[in-house]
Design an enzyme around this catalytic site. Structure first.
Site, PDB file in Angstrom:
ATOM      1  N   LYS A  87      -3.956  10.394 -11.815  1.00 41.53           N
ATOM      2  CA  LYS A  87      -5.361  10.268 -12.219  1.00 41.53           C
ATOM      3  C   LYS A  87      -6.274  10.733 -11.105  1.00 41.53           C
ATOM      4  O   LYS A  87      -5.997  10.500  -9.931  1.00 41.53           O
ATOM      5  CB  LYS A  87      -5.662   8.803 -12.535  1.00 41.53           C
ATOM      6  CG  LYS A  87      -7.148   8.526 -12.752  1.00 41.53           C
ATOM      7  CD  LYS A  87      -7.384   7.266 -13.500  1.00 41.53           C
ATOM      8  CE  LYS A  87      -7.355   6.042 -12.602  1.00 41.53           C
ATOM      9  NZ  LYS A  87      -7.473   4.823 -13.433  1.00 41.53           N
ATOM     10  N   ASP A 109      -1.705   6.012 -11.631  1.00 43.59           N
ATOM     11  CA  ASP A 109      -2.959   5.640 -12.285  1.00 43.59           C
ATOM     12  C   ASP A 109      -3.823   4.921 -11.251  1.00 43.59           C
ATOM     13  O   ASP A 109      -4.714   4.150 -11.588  1.00 43.59           O
ATOM     14  CB  ASP A 109      -2.636   4.725 -13.477  1.00 43.59           C
ATOM     15  CG  ASP A 109      -3.799   4.541 -14.430  1.00 43.59           C
ATOM     16  OD1 ASP A 109      -4.628   5.470 -14.557  1.00 43.59           O
ATOM     17  OD2 ASP A 109      -3.881   3.467 -15.055  1.00 43.59           O
ATOM     18  N   ASP A 145       0.855  -1.184   0.000  1.00 40.45           N
ATOM     19  CA  ASP A 145       0.000   0.000   0.000  1.00 40.45           C
ATOM     20  C   ASP A 145       0.897   1.241   0.000  1.00 40.45           C
ATOM     21  O   ASP A 145       1.709   1.420   0.901  1.00 40.45           O
ATOM     22  CB  ASP A 145      -0.865  -0.032   1.273  1.00 40.45           C
ATOM     23  CG  ASP A 145      -1.879   1.098   1.311  1.00 40.45           C
ATOM     24  OD1 ASP A 145      -1.671   2.139   0.635  1.00 40.45           O
ATOM     25  OD2 ASP A 145      -2.875   0.951   2.035  1.00 40.45           O
TER      26      ASP A 145
HETATM   27  N1  SAM Z   1      -1.612   1.768 -14.725  1.00 36.79           N
HETATM   28  C1  SAM Z   1      -1.923   0.353 -14.534  1.00 36.79           C
HETATM   29  C2  SAM Z   1      -1.523  -0.367 -15.791  1.00 36.79           C
HETATM   30  O1  SAM Z   1      -1.362   0.290 -16.816  1.00 36.79           O
HETATM   31  O2  SAM Z   1      -1.350  -1.589 -15.764  1.00 36.79           O
HETATM   32  C3  SAM Z   1      -3.386   0.162 -14.197  1.00 36.79           C
HETATM   33  C4  SAM Z   1      -3.715   0.670 -12.805  1.00 36.79           C
HETATM   34  S1  SAM Z   1      -5.320   0.247 -12.194  1.00 36.79           S
HETATM   35  C5  SAM Z   1      -6.368   1.319 -13.101  1.00 36.79           C
HETATM   36  C6  SAM Z   1      -5.335   0.958 -10.574  1.00 36.79           C
HETATM   37  C7  SAM Z   1      -4.504   0.214  -9.541  1.00 36.79           C
HETATM   38  O3  SAM Z   1      -4.329   1.044  -8.367  1.00 36.79           O
HETATM   39  C8  SAM Z   1      -5.133  -1.078  -9.044  1.00 36.79           C
HETATM   40  O4  SAM Z   1      -4.334  -2.178  -9.436  1.00 36.79           O
HETATM   41  C9  SAM Z   1      -5.150  -0.916  -7.513  1.00 36.79           C
HETATM   42  O5  SAM Z   1      -4.822  -2.104  -6.827  1.00 36.79           O
HETATM   43  C10 SAM Z   1      -4.090   0.157  -7.295  1.00 36.79           C
HETATM   44  N2  SAM Z   1      -4.168   0.865  -6.002  1.00 36.79           N
HETATM   45  C11 SAM Z   1      -5.256   1.447  -5.445  1.00 36.79           C
HETATM   46  N3  SAM Z   1      -4.970   1.947  -4.238  1.00 36.79           N
HETATM   47  C12 SAM Z   1      -3.652   1.687  -4.006  1.00 36.79           C
HETATM   48  C13 SAM Z   1      -2.760   1.945  -2.917  1.00 36.79           C
HETATM   49  N4  SAM Z   1      -3.181   2.570  -1.804  1.00 36.79           N
HETATM   50  N5  SAM Z   1      -1.474   1.534  -3.022  1.00 36.79           N
HETATM   51  C14 SAM Z   1      -1.060   0.888  -4.130  1.00 36.79           C
HETATM   52  N6  SAM Z   1      -1.848   0.616  -5.195  1.00 36.79           N
HETATM   53  C15 SAM Z   1      -3.134   0.998  -5.138  1.00 36.79           C
END
Ligand code: SAM
Length: 190
Positions: free
Chosen positions: A144, A104, A79
């Site tokens: 984003k 993202d 995280d």
């Molecule tokens: N940019 C990526 C790609 O091109 O493969 C896609 C990203 S996806 C839209 C968003 C990601 O943000 C998810 O896999 C989710 O697990 C991650 N995410 C959300 N909150 C997070 C956090 N607190 N720490 C790390 N990752 C997180």
């Protein structure tokens, strides 16, 4: 050959605004399944594919598992808001700080638009705070967000800390009408 169509958003943004170039080091937040990291590895020359250009570095972090990718270092099941993760990133970096922070990230959507908006804005605000310890002066942040009441709060905070802030709506994310990106350049540092 990209793991996810989201690659085309970063390619489109980078073709227009040139945030990645050989030799830069990049932190990719919310990296799973890894498409943005694939783009970053290519564009910063992380594999040294172009021997005449400087070699960059890519580190990706996600709550989910990310399959290994040549040229990138991944922190899976981590995280970004956790101080332990932030220390782990710092230990893996070749230099103390990165040139570019990409995000993202998206929290698990509850379906309640206002709540999802707020959760994503707080994730982004957390990244702006993290910049202090992890982003080089003059560095870049691309994040984003889902538009809503608090977008202005994030935009103002970015404007305090970066010299140039703009809003981007890639063609490739047309279908998701509330999704946009802030591109903040020239980090003022401390
Ligand atoms: N940019 C990526 C790609 O091109 O493969 C896609 C990203 S996806 C839209 C968003 C990601 O943000 C998810 O896999 C989710 O697990 C991650 N995410 C959300 N909150 C997070 C956090 N607190 N720490 C790390 N990752 C997180």
């Amino acid at each position: 050959h990209y793991r996810c169509r989201s690659a085309f958003k970063l390619l489109e943004i980078d073709d227009k605004l040139h945030i990645l170039r050989p030799g830069l080091s990049v932190l990719d937040c919310g990296a799973a399944p890894g498409a943005w990291s694939q783009v970053a590895v290519e564009r910063v020359n992380a594999l040294g594919t172009d021997p005449a250009a400087p070699t960059g570095f890519v580190i990706g972090v996600d709550l989910l598992r990310i399959s290994p990718l040549e040229g990138a270092v991944f922190l899976s099941q981590a995280d970004i808001t956790d101080p332990g993760t932030q220390r782990a990133i710092q230990n893996l970096l070749p230099a103390e700080k990165v040139d570019v922070i990409l995000s993202d990230m998206a929290p698990n959507a509850t379906g309640i638009k206002e709540l999802d908006h707020q959760k994503l804005i707080s994730l982004c605000l957390g990244l702006v705070n993290l910049s202090q310890s992890i982003l080089k002066p003059k560095g870049t942040m691309l994040c984003k967000f889902w538009d809503g009441h608090e977008s202005r709060v994030l935009q103002n905070k970015l404007k305090e800390q970066f010299q140039d802030v703009r809003t981007i709506k890639p063609q490739a994310s047309r279908k998701d009408s509330s999704e946009s990106y802030y591109l903040a350049r020239l980090y003022k540092g401390k």
